[in-house]
Write a protein that holds these residues in place. Structure first.
Motif, short mmCIF file in Angstrom:
data_model
loop_
_atom_site.label_atom_id
_atom_site.label_comp_id
_atom_site.label_asym_id
_atom_site.label_seq_id
_atom_site.Cartn_x
_atom_site.Cartn_y
_atom_site.Cartn_z
N ILE A 154 5.37 -2.77 5.39
CA ILE A 154 3.91 -2.95 5.43
C ILE A 154 3.21 -1.74 4.84
CG2 ILE A 154 1.91 -3.17 6.95
CD1 ILE A 154 3.82 -4.78 8.85
N VAL A 155 3.65 -0.56 5.23
CA VAL A 155 3.03 0.67 4.72
C VAL A 155 3.28 0.80 3.22
CG1 VAL A 155 2.97 3.19 4.88
CG2 VAL A 155 3.18 1.81 6.96
N ASP A 156 4.48 0.46 2.77
CA ASP A 156 4.77 0.50 1.33
C ASP A 156 3.86 -0.46 0.56
OD1 ASP A 156 6.78 2.36 1.70
OD2 ASP A 156 8.40 0.89 1.71
N ALA A 157 3.69 -1.66 1.11
CA ALA A 157 2.82 -2.64 0.46
C ALA A 157 1.38 -2.16 0.43
CB ALA A 157 2.92 -3.98 1.17
N ALA A 158 0.93 -1.56 1.53
CA ALA A 158 -0.43 -1.04 1.59
C ALA A 158 -0.64 0.05 0.56
CB ALA A 158 -0.72 -0.51 3.00
N HIS A 159 0.36 0.90 0.41
CA HIS A 159 0.25 1.98 -0.57
C HIS A 159 0.04 1.40 -1.97
CE1 HIS A 159 1.59 5.25 -3.24
NE2 HIS A 159 1.16 6.04 -2.29
N ARG A 160 0.81 0.36 -2.30
CA ARG A 160 0.69 -0.25 -3.63
C ARG A 160 -0.67 -0.92 -3.81
NH1 ARG A 160 5.72 -2.24 -2.17
NH2 ARG A 160 4.85 -4.36 -1.99
N LEU A 161 -1.05 -1.75 -2.84
CA LEU A 161 -2.28 -2.53 -2.99
C LEU A 161 -3.53 -1.66 -2.89
CD1 LEU A 161 -1.48 -5.82 -1.02
CD2 LEU A 161 -1.31 -5.36 -3.46
N LEU A 177 -3.81 1.39 -3.74
CA LEU A 177 -3.93 2.17 -4.98
C LEU A 177 -4.40 1.28 -6.13
CD1 LEU A 177 -3.61 4.80 -6.49
CD2 LEU A 177 -1.19 4.27 -6.83
N GLU A 178 -3.88 0.06 -6.20
CA GLU A 178 -4.24 -0.84 -7.28
C GLU A 178 -5.68 -1.35 -7.18
OE1 GLU A 178 -1.43 -3.99 -7.09
OE2 GLU A 178 0.27 -2.76 -7.71
N ARG A 179 -6.10 -1.67 -5.94
CA ARG A 179 -7.37 -2.39 -5.79
C ARG A 179 -8.39 -1.68 -4.90
NH1 ARG A 179 -4.94 -7.85 -3.72
NH2 ARG A 179 -7.11 -8.19 -3.17
N GLY A 180 -7.97 -0.67 -4.19
CA GLY A 180 -8.88 0.03 -3.30
C GLY A 180 -8.74 -0.45 -1.87
N PHE A 181 -9.01 0.43 -0.94
CA PHE A 181 -8.84 0.14 0.48
C PHE A 181 -9.69 -1.05 0.93
CE2 PHE A 181 -10.23 0.74 4.89
CZ PHE A 181 -9.01 0.88 5.54
N GLY A 182 -10.94 -1.07 0.50
CA GLY A 182 -11.85 -2.11 0.98
C GLY A 182 -11.58 -3.49 0.41
N ALA A 183 -10.89 -3.58 -0.72
CA ALA A 183 -10.70 -4.87 -1.39
C ALA A 183 -9.47 -5.62 -0.92
CB ALA A 183 -10.61 -4.64 -2.90
N VAL A 184 -8.65 -5.00 -0.09
CA VAL A 184 -7.38 -5.61 0.33
C VAL A 184 -7.54 -6.21 1.73
CG1 VAL A 184 -4.93 -5.21 0.78
CG2 VAL A 184 -6.08 -3.99 -1.07
N ARG A 185 -7.11 -7.48 1.89
CA ARG A 185 -7.18 -8.14 3.18
C ARG A 185 -5.83 -8.03 3.90
NH1 ARG A 185 -8.72 -12.31 -0.09
NH2 ARG A 185 -6.99 -13.58 0.73
N MET A 186 -5.87 -8.15 5.19
CA MET A 186 -4.65 -8.06 5.99
C MET A 186 -3.66 -9.16 5.61
SD MET A 186 -4.59 -5.48 8.19
CE MET A 186 -3.78 -5.80 9.77
N ASP A 187 -4.14 -10.36 5.34
CA ASP A 187 -3.25 -11.45 4.93
C ASP A 187 -2.50 -11.11 3.65
OD1 ASP A 187 -4.08 -12.85 7.11
OD2 ASP A 187 -5.28 -14.32 6.02
N GLU A 188 -3.19 -10.45 2.74
CA GLU A 188 -2.56 -10.05 1.48
C GLU A 188 -1.49 -8.98 1.72
OE1 GLU A 188 -6.13 -10.61 -1.77
OE2 GLU A 188 -6.31 -8.98 -0.31
N LEU A 189 -1.74 -8.12 2.67
CA LEU A 189 -0.74 -7.10 3.00
C LEU A 189 0.51 -7.74 3.58
CD1 LEU A 189 -2.96 -4.29 4.59
CD2 LEU A 189 -1.68 -4.17 2.45
#
Length: 216
Positions: free
Chosen positions: A23-30, A32-44
């Protein structure tokens, strides 16, 4: 039965730990790619390859995931700056060692990616920058204390050790960190040359004799 039960418990713990890391690895990728605010928990959850329920069993929200990422950065810094670095020789040797550590950190994609994410998102989420500062500041304060101690011994003449510490780190950051952050090539200068020039420039000023005030 006891052995089987213990093995099952270990396997379950390992899976939980693996899920958390994924989960943390995926969060790091997303992030960085899209920004903290643009990523939803479902996407993570999807990016990490875990069920939504598993995600929420590990983390209640994105803020908790960010703080887990911050723990990784903290561990990196603790590994890079182990206790006792300040005693590894004379002032030149220690400054060279600290400079080397800083430049090596600038070669870590995970470390740099995290910093870039914080810079990009801190305007919308100021608490992100504040929490990063809580992790980063103790390392800066160690350098400040080191310079203040050497000043008290008469080895250096840092009237403002905090200013001196930021000048030393700033010289290295400008050559190594900021080019990467801004997407431009760094100067084609070997690390050894960067370190030696930075240390000697620093010492040339701060080992100089203090300016005596004239008396009327």
């Amino acid at each position: 039965m006891a052995i089987h039960s213990g093995s099952t418990q270990i396997a379950s713990t390992t899976r939980r730990s693996g899920s958390r890391e994924a989960i943390v690895d995926a969060a790091h990728r997303l992030f960085l790619e899209r920004g903290f605010g643009a990523v939803r928990m479902d996407e993570l959850a999807e990016a990490a390859g875990v069920a939504r329920r598993t995600l929420y069993n590990q983390f209640a929200n994105k803020e908790e995931i960010f703080r887990e990422m911050l723990l990784r950065v903290s561990r990196q810094l603790e590994t890079a700056f182990p206790p006792g670095v300040e005693t590894q020789g004379g002032v030149e040797e220690v400054l060279r060692l600290i400079a080397r550590v800083i430049l090596d950190l600038h070669k870590s994609p995970e470390y740099l990616g995290f910093l870039r994410m914080v810079v990009a998102d801190s305007r919308q989420f100021p608490w992100i920058a504040e929490e990063l500062a809580v992790v980063m500041n103790p390392q800066t304060e160690r350098l400040v204390r080191f310079l203040a101690h050497l000043t008290s011994l008469g080895v250096l003449n840092c009237r403002n050790p905090t200013l001196a510490a930021h000048q030393f780190m700033g010289a290295l950051n400008d050559l190594s960190l900021w080019p990467w952050m801004l997407g431009r090539p760094r100067l084609p200068v070997p690390d050894d040359e960067v370190i030696e020039a930075t240390v000697q420039m620093f010492l040339k000023y701060y080992q100089s004799a203090p300016i005596k005030e004239s008396r009327s």
